[in-house]
Design a protein around this motif. Structure first.
Motif: not given
Ligand SMILES: Nc1ncnc2c1ncn2[C@@H]1O[C@H](COP(=O)(O)OP(=O)(O)O)[C@@H](O)[C@H]1O
Ligand SMILES: Cc1ncsc1CCOP(=O)(O)O
Ligand SMILES: [Mg+2]
Length: 327
Positions: A57-60, A112-115, A75-82, A84-94
């Motif tokens: 999540s990239f959330t408020n 956000l538009p980059r993500i 039942g899911g798993v959460a990870a929060m980040s703001f 872009p490199d984190d979010v984009i890099g984690s696409m392979s596991i999220s």
């Protein structure tokens, strides 16, 4: 003196008051018990509990804790980040992501538009919660940019859905889902901050047009999309089929983050299911969980705790039996 506008139950817990969703379904022309959609909803609930997928999540930062806790309770798993490199890099596991524009910082305008571009290029499924759509120059610029690289699901309240469709030029006159070059960059429509000022039914044409647009402009490898409008009766559509889901609790409007956490859980289901099923499953889960929590709570504080417990305890069959009424 009692205040009838306060939707607070102080009755002792009585789960026999839960009602029979199956009876409500048939009484109101709901989806038959044997409809394959119900089995797919139950399967999504079971798959999340068995596979514990990560939905990032990239959330408020008002409701970020509730979003994470709700995803865990489902039942899911959460990870929060703001970042872009984190979010984009984690696409392979999220397996699906959640983006919420509730509390924006100036740098989000570029981030956000980059993500969203990275999601689009990787055909990575994501849920957009267009909180307060129509308000503010930065939020409008970000939401307008998402039109080029649209999400898989949009989840919002009625005013946010109307404002986003308006902003993207998808008003009632353009319901075929085609992108037009001349979409207005601003919306004429505004929610009251993060709260809706419109009825869910008033958002139905906007939701259907938006869903068709999302599907038509999705990456080629996945052409399916959905829009979920929340309120006293939720509305879910993939642009071809539309469903109403009654239920929930008015106490959901007395805690912050019921909508955001619903969006986060929708991303969790999107990690294992197609967009329409993910949107239906999360909406049905929230409706049933809201009802259970209301029976047990004594006010907003205990309601939030009971809501998380209900997300955890409801069975897949109970979620799938929730009232779902084809429009
Ligand atoms: N008056 C209501 N009665 C029952 N459930 C409601 C009511 N209002 C909202 N909900 C439920 O609360 C959750 C969040 O919806 P909503 O309040 O519309 O979102 P948001 O917080 O984004 O505005 C949804 O599950 C919805 O079904
Ligand atoms: C209060 C508030 N302010 C900015 S974001 C936010 C949370 C909105 O949460 P929700 O849309 O789930 O009510
Ligand atoms: Mg909201």
């Amino acid at each position: 003196m009692s205040d009838s506008s306060r939707p607070i139950s102080s009755d002792p817990v009585d789960d026999s008051a839960a009602g029979d969703p199956t009876a409500e379904n048939s009484a109101e022309g709901g989806l038959p018990a044997a409809d394959p959609i119900r089995e797919r909803i139950a399967q999504a609930v079971r798959d999340v509990r068995e596979q514990a997928p990560l939905a990032q999540s990239f959330t408020n930062f008002v409701t970020i804790n509730l979003v994470a806790n709700a995803q865990l309770a489902a039942g899911g798993v959460a990870a929060m980040s703001f970042l872009p490199d984190d979010v984009i890099g984690s696409m392979s596991i999220s397996r699906a992501d959640y983006v919420n524009v509730g509390t924006l910082q100036p740098f989000y305008r570029e981030a956000l538009p980059r993500i969203a571009r990275a999601y689009h290029d990787a055909a990575h499924p994501w849920v957009l919660d267009p909180v307060a759509a129509g308000i503010g120059e930065t939020r409008t610029a970000i939401l307008a940019a998402f039109r080029e690289t649209p999400p898989t699901i949009v989840r919002g309240n009625a005013s946010e859905i109307i404002a986003l469709a308006d902003m993207w030029g998808l008003n009632a006159a353009d319901t075929d889902g085609n992108a037009t070059d001349a979409a207005p960059a601003t919306s004429r429509h505004r929610p009251a901050g993060v709260e809706s000022v419109d009825d869910v039914d008033a958002a139905a044409p906007a939701a259907e047009a938006l869903a068709r647009f999302l599907a038509a402009n999705a990456p080629e490898s996945r052409r399916r999309a959905a829009v979920a409008v929340s309120g006293p009766v939720d509305l879910v559509t993939d642009g071809e089929r539309t469903f109403r889901l009654p239920g929930g609790s008015a106490l959901m409007t007395k805690i912050t983050g019921a909508g955001c956490s619903l969006g986060g859980v929708m991303a969790t289901y999107l990690a294992v299911a197609d967009p329409l099923i993910a949107a239906l499953a999360a909406s049905a889960l929230y409706n049933r969980a809201g009802e259970t929590a209301q029976r047990r709570a004594h006010g907003p504080g205990s309601f939030q705790v009971e809501l998380l417990d209900a997300l955890w305890n409801l069975t897949a069959d109970e979620v799938a039996a929730s009232p779902i009424l084809p429009v």
